[in-house]
Motif scaffolding. Structure first.
Motif, PDB file in Angstrom:
ATOM      1  N   ARG A 218       0.828  -1.206   0.000  1.00 44.49           N
ATOM      2  CA  ARG A 218       0.000   0.000   0.000  1.00 44.49           C
ATOM      3  C   ARG A 218       0.866   1.261   0.000  1.00 44.49           C
ATOM      4  NH1 ARG A 218      -3.430  -3.310   3.236  1.00 44.49           N
ATOM      5  NH2 ARG A 218      -2.495  -2.621   5.200  1.00 44.49           N
ATOM      6  N   ILE A 219       1.944   1.228   0.764  1.00 48.73           N
ATOM      7  CA  ILE A 219       2.839   2.392   0.778  1.00 48.73           C
ATOM      8  C   ILE A 219       3.463   2.611  -0.598  1.00 48.73           C
ATOM      9  CG2 ILE A 219       5.028   3.266   1.709  1.00 48.73           C
ATOM     10  CD1 ILE A 219       4.238   1.958   4.390  1.00 48.73           C
ATOM     11  N   MET A 220       3.891   1.539  -1.234  1.00 49.59           N
ATOM     12  CA  MET A 220       4.512   1.684  -2.552  1.00 49.59           C
ATOM     13  C   MET A 220       3.503   2.118  -3.607  1.00 49.59           C
ATOM     14  SD  MET A 220       7.405  -1.325  -2.731  1.00 49.59           S
ATOM     15  CE  MET A 220       8.039  -0.680  -4.299  1.00 49.59           C
ATOM     16  N   ARG A 221       2.244   1.684  -3.471  1.00 51.20           N
ATOM     17  CA  ARG A 221       1.217   2.158  -4.405  1.00 51.20           C
ATOM     18  C   ARG A 221       0.963   3.650  -4.205  1.00 51.20           C
ATOM     19  NH1 ARG A 221      -1.360  -3.030  -3.608  1.00 51.20           N
ATOM     20  NH2 ARG A 221      -2.650  -2.186  -1.905  1.00 51.20           N
ATOM     21  N   SER A 222       0.895   4.075  -2.950  1.00 47.02           N
ATOM     22  CA  SER A 222       0.695   5.495  -2.673  1.00 47.02           C
ATOM     23  C   SER A 222       1.854   6.321  -3.219  1.00 47.02           C
ATOM     24  CB  SER A 222       0.556   5.724  -1.166  1.00 47.02           C
ATOM     25  OG  SER A 222       0.435   7.102  -0.870  1.00 47.02           O
ATOM     26  N   TYR A 223       3.067   5.822  -3.000  1.00 42.41           N
ATOM     27  CA  TYR A 223       4.258   6.514  -3.499  1.00 42.41           C
ATOM     28  C   TYR A 223       4.196   6.645  -5.013  1.00 42.41           C
ATOM     29  CZ  TYR A 223       8.898   8.229  -2.298  1.00 42.41           C
ATOM     30  OH  TYR A 223       9.979   9.031  -2.056  1.00 42.41           O
ATOM     31  N   ALA A 224       3.737   5.589  -5.669  1.00 44.69           N
ATOM     32  CA  ALA A 224       3.638   5.603  -7.128  1.00 44.69           C
ATOM     33  C   ALA A 224       2.631   6.640  -7.610  1.00 44.69           C
ATOM     34  CB  ALA A 224       3.251   4.214  -7.638  1.00 44.69           C
ATOM     35  N   ILE A 233       4.418  12.853   4.419  1.00 43.05           N
ATOM     36  CA  ILE A 233       4.115  11.545   5.007  1.00 43.05           C
ATOM     37  C   ILE A 233       2.667  11.496   5.469  1.00 43.05           C
ATOM     38  CG2 ILE A 233       4.581  10.090   7.026  1.00 43.05           C
ATOM     39  CD1 ILE A 233       7.507  10.579   6.659  1.00 43.05           C
ATOM     40  N   ALA A 234       2.141  12.632   5.973  1.00 40.32           N
ATOM     41  CA  ALA A 234       0.748  12.683   6.403  1.00 40.32           C
ATOM     42  C   ALA A 234      -0.197  12.358   5.255  1.00 40.32           C
ATOM     43  CB  ALA A 234       0.430  14.059   6.984  1.00 40.32           C
ATOM     44  N   THR A 235       0.128  12.830   4.066  1.00 39.43           N
ATOM     45  CA  THR A 235      -0.703  12.541   2.897  1.00 39.43           C
ATOM     46  C   THR A 235      -0.639  11.061   2.542  1.00 39.43           C
ATOM     47  OG1 THR A 235      -0.373  14.776   2.040  1.00 39.43           O
ATOM     48  CG2 THR A 235      -1.114  13.104   0.473  1.00 39.43           C
ATOM     49  N   ILE A 236       0.546  10.477   2.643  1.00 41.18           N
ATOM     50  CA  ILE A 236       0.674   9.040   2.372  1.00 41.18           C
ATOM     51  C   ILE A 236      -0.140   8.238   3.383  1.00 41.18           C
ATOM     52  CG2 ILE A 236       2.289   7.106   2.304  1.00 41.18           C
ATOM     53  CD1 ILE A 236       4.405   9.011   1.229  1.00 41.18           C
ATOM     54  N   ALA A 238      -2.851   9.241   4.959  1.00 46.18           N
ATOM     55  CA  ALA A 238      -4.263   9.396   4.604  1.00 46.18           C
ATOM     56  C   ALA A 238      -4.609   8.543   3.390  1.00 46.18           C
ATOM     57  CB  ALA A 238      -4.564  10.868   4.333  1.00 46.18           C
ATOM     58  N   ASP A 239      -3.648   8.420   2.484  1.00 43.01           N
ATOM     59  CA  ASP A 239      -3.870   7.664   1.254  1.00 43.01           C
ATOM     60  C   ASP A 239      -4.045   6.177   1.526  1.00 43.01           C
ATOM     61  OD1 ASP A 239      -4.203   7.503  -1.487  1.00 43.01           O
ATOM     62  OD2 ASP A 239      -2.070   7.321  -1.898  1.00 43.01           O
ATOM     63  N   ILE A 240      -3.279   5.660   2.469  1.00 39.26           N
ATOM     64  CA  ILE A 240      -3.334   4.214   2.720  1.00 39.26           C
ATOM     65  C   ILE A 240      -4.278   3.850   3.863  1.00 39.26           C
ATOM     66  CG2 ILE A 240      -0.950   3.993   1.919  1.00 39.26           C
ATOM     67  CD1 ILE A 240      -0.132   3.476   4.814  1.00 39.26           C
ATOM     68  N   SER A 241      -4.735   4.851   4.633  1.00 31.15           N
ATOM     69  CA  SER A 241      -5.547   4.557   5.810  1.00 31.15           C
ATOM     70  C   SER A 241      -6.929   4.025   5.466  1.00 31.15           C
ATOM     71  CB  SER A 241      -5.684   5.807   6.684  1.00 31.15           C
ATOM     72  OG  SER A 241      -4.438   6.150   7.251  1.00 31.15           O
ATOM     73  N   VAL A 242      -7.370   4.208   4.240  1.00 32.96           N
ATOM     74  CA  VAL A 242      -8.667   3.686   3.816  1.00 32.96           C
ATOM     75  C   VAL A 242      -8.720   2.181   4.022  1.00 32.96           C
ATOM     76  CG1 VAL A 242     -10.219   3.391   1.857  1.00 32.96           C
ATOM     77  CG2 VAL A 242      -8.967   5.532   2.151  1.00 32.96           C
ATOM     78  N   ASN A 243      -7.604   1.523   3.831  1.00 33.81           N
ATOM     79  CA  ASN A 243      -7.556   0.068   3.946  1.00 33.81           C
ATOM     80  C   ASN A 243      -6.880  -0.404   5.228  1.00 33.81           C
ATOM     81  OD1 ASN A 243      -8.704  -0.380   1.327  1.00 33.81           O
ATOM     82  ND2 ASN A 243      -6.747   0.254   0.442  1.00 33.81           N
ATOM     83  N   GLU A 244      -6.489   0.533   6.083  1.00 33.00           N
ATOM     84  CA  GLU A 244      -5.822   0.161   7.327  1.00 33.00           C
ATOM     85  C   GLU A 244      -6.846  -0.027   8.439  1.00 33.00           C
ATOM     86  OE1 GLU A 244      -2.777  -0.410   8.390  1.00 33.00           O
ATOM     87  OE2 GLU A 244      -1.510   0.084   6.681  1.00 33.00           O
ATOM     88  N   THR A 245      -6.698  -1.072   9.225  1.00 34.08           N
ATOM     89  CA  THR A 245      -7.596  -1.327  10.350  1.00 34.08           C
ATOM     90  C   THR A 245      -7.024  -0.807  11.654  1.00 34.08           C
ATOM     91  OG1 THR A 245      -6.609  -3.520  10.658  1.00 34.08           O
ATOM     92  CG2 THR A 245      -8.564  -3.369   9.238  1.00 34.08           C
TER      93      THR A 245
END
Length: 424
Positions: A218-224, A233-236, A238-245
């Protein structure tokens, strides 16, 4: 396709003439060992399964035996025995000759606690990058970046790289093994398999910290998705938190990104801070980039057809490809590639700055007259606010494009150059 000698080959020869030992770093898929093997007169492979245990025992009792052999002597996977560092430093001092040793290994860093001396004055460093389009034979090389610094009156070059082939080159990347594959499908698999190795093992081996595979993905997809931006980093998060539990911290994301830097998967671009006529505040955040566009494409699960059908996304990864090539060429010219952005939103994709103070401004556009004109407007706006009483004027201004049949110089002095016609 006819491959040319890699730029790193000449850089390695130069460093061997100047230093006692050379440490060759870079992504594990960039062909470090192959390049060193071509220069070596003797080689020891520390991961040879038939000799590995023997070598380790010898390193504990009489490591100098492992250093004997015709020079330059290549020690591959040297990080398995960190004592090599100090032993080579000592040997270089007493032989008093340059070009004695080359050290290569996986992208996993050596344990610094095992090294007691810096190696200053004995070691040279060479960062191996993926291959540029010139090295892979996909650029005609009709325009030389080096020669642009002399401000030629005119340039003339053709470009044979089509949009579909450019999309393929972005997805395949500049990995030497991919370029050796007979089929396009096999070539594309090199990048996807490299990406799989990164998330499944390499990101954890970087510092021996077990990391979650799905979170790494997920981090690498966000980075891409944020290639070529100064995203925080805060934006990253937020980007991956949709799928984070669970809640994820800045420190956690920072640790994942630090691991990716250690294994040369990402290489952010520092900001350029010129002397300006006005008091415009320059943004100093680094710009996010993968070392090769194919890694980001693989992280998003995209292929050449996906890029052709979404030119906005293709434009983002085309920029990464151009930055990769500019970095390869700048290394050969003893230069560095920077990014410029100020508080007013004026932004320049790349500034190639040489150690002698000369620099060139580069805007990257996939193609088309409208985009080229936008790039030219940005270049003129930036060059107009540079205080040339305190620093040099830009040696050249260039719009680097993906498509276009020819390279040429506009009446306003700006060069328009397809990436498929550029070389060092």
């Amino acid at each position: 396709m006819e491959y040319r000698e890699r730029i790193a080959d000449q850089l390695l020869r130069d460093k061997l003439e100047a230093m006692g030992a050379v440490l060759i770093e870079g992504p594990k898929a960039c062909g470090k060992t192959t390049t060193a093997e071509q220069q070596a007169k003797s080689i020891i492979y520390m991961d040879d399964p038939d000799k590995q245990a023997q070598y380790r025992q010898m390193a504990q009792t009489n490591i100098r035996l492992l250093l004997e052999g015709e020079t330059p002597r290549l020690i591959d996977e040297w990080q398995q025995v960190p004592q090599f560092w100090d032993a080579i430093r000592f040997e270089v001092d007493h032989r008093n000759e340059d070009g004695q040793f080359m050290l290569t290994g996986s992208a996993v860093p050596v344990d610094a606690k095992e090294i007691h001396h810096s190696g200053t004055g004995r070691y040279g460093w060479l960062t191996m990058r993926p291959m540029s389009l010139w090295e892979s034979g996909e650029s005609t090389g009709g325009v030389s970046l080096s020669e642009l610094f002399t401000a030629p009156d005119a340039i003339s070059a053709s470009n044979t790289l089509t949009l579909p082939r450019l999309a393929f080159s972005i997805c395949r990347g500049g990995w030497p093994r991919a370029l050796q594959k007979k089929s396009d499908r096999a070539a594309l698999m090199q990048a996807t398999e490299y990406y799989a190795a990164i998330v499944n093992s390499d990101i954890s081996r970087a510092d021996n910290v077990k990391r979650d595979v799905e979170r790494a993905k997920r981090i690498m997809r966000s980075y891409a998705r944020h290639q070529g931006t100064q995203v925080s980093i805060a934006t990253i998060i937020a980007d991956i938190s949709v799928n984070e539990t669970e809640t994820i911290s800045d420190e956690t994301i920072g640790a994942y990104l630090a691991a990716l830097r250690k294994i040369f998967v990402i290489e952010d671009m520092p900001a350029w801070n010129p002397n300006l006529r006005s008091k415009t505040a320059v943004r100093t955040s680094d710009t996010r980039y993968y070392v090769d566009p194919s890694v980001g494409v693989a992280a998003l699960g995209l292929g050449p057809n996906d890029l052709i059908n979404d030119l906005n996304t293709m434009g983002l990864f085309f920029e990464t490809l151009c930055i990769r090539d500019l970095r390869v060429y700048a290394d050969a010219l003893d230069g560095t590639v920077y990014h410029y952005r100020d508080k007013n939103g004026l932004e320049c994709d790349a500034v190639v700055h040489l150690r002698n103070g000369s620099y060139g401004l580069v805007e990257i556009k996939l193609g088309g007259e409208k985009l080229i004109e936008e790039g030219a407007k940005t270049l003129k706006a930036l060059s107009a606010i540079i205080d040339t009483s305190r620093m040099k004027a830009p040696a050249f201004r260039m719009v680097l494009t993906g498509v276009g049949d020819y390279a040429y110089k506009r009446t306003d002095g700006i060069f328009v150059v397809p990436i498929g016609s550029l070389k060092v």
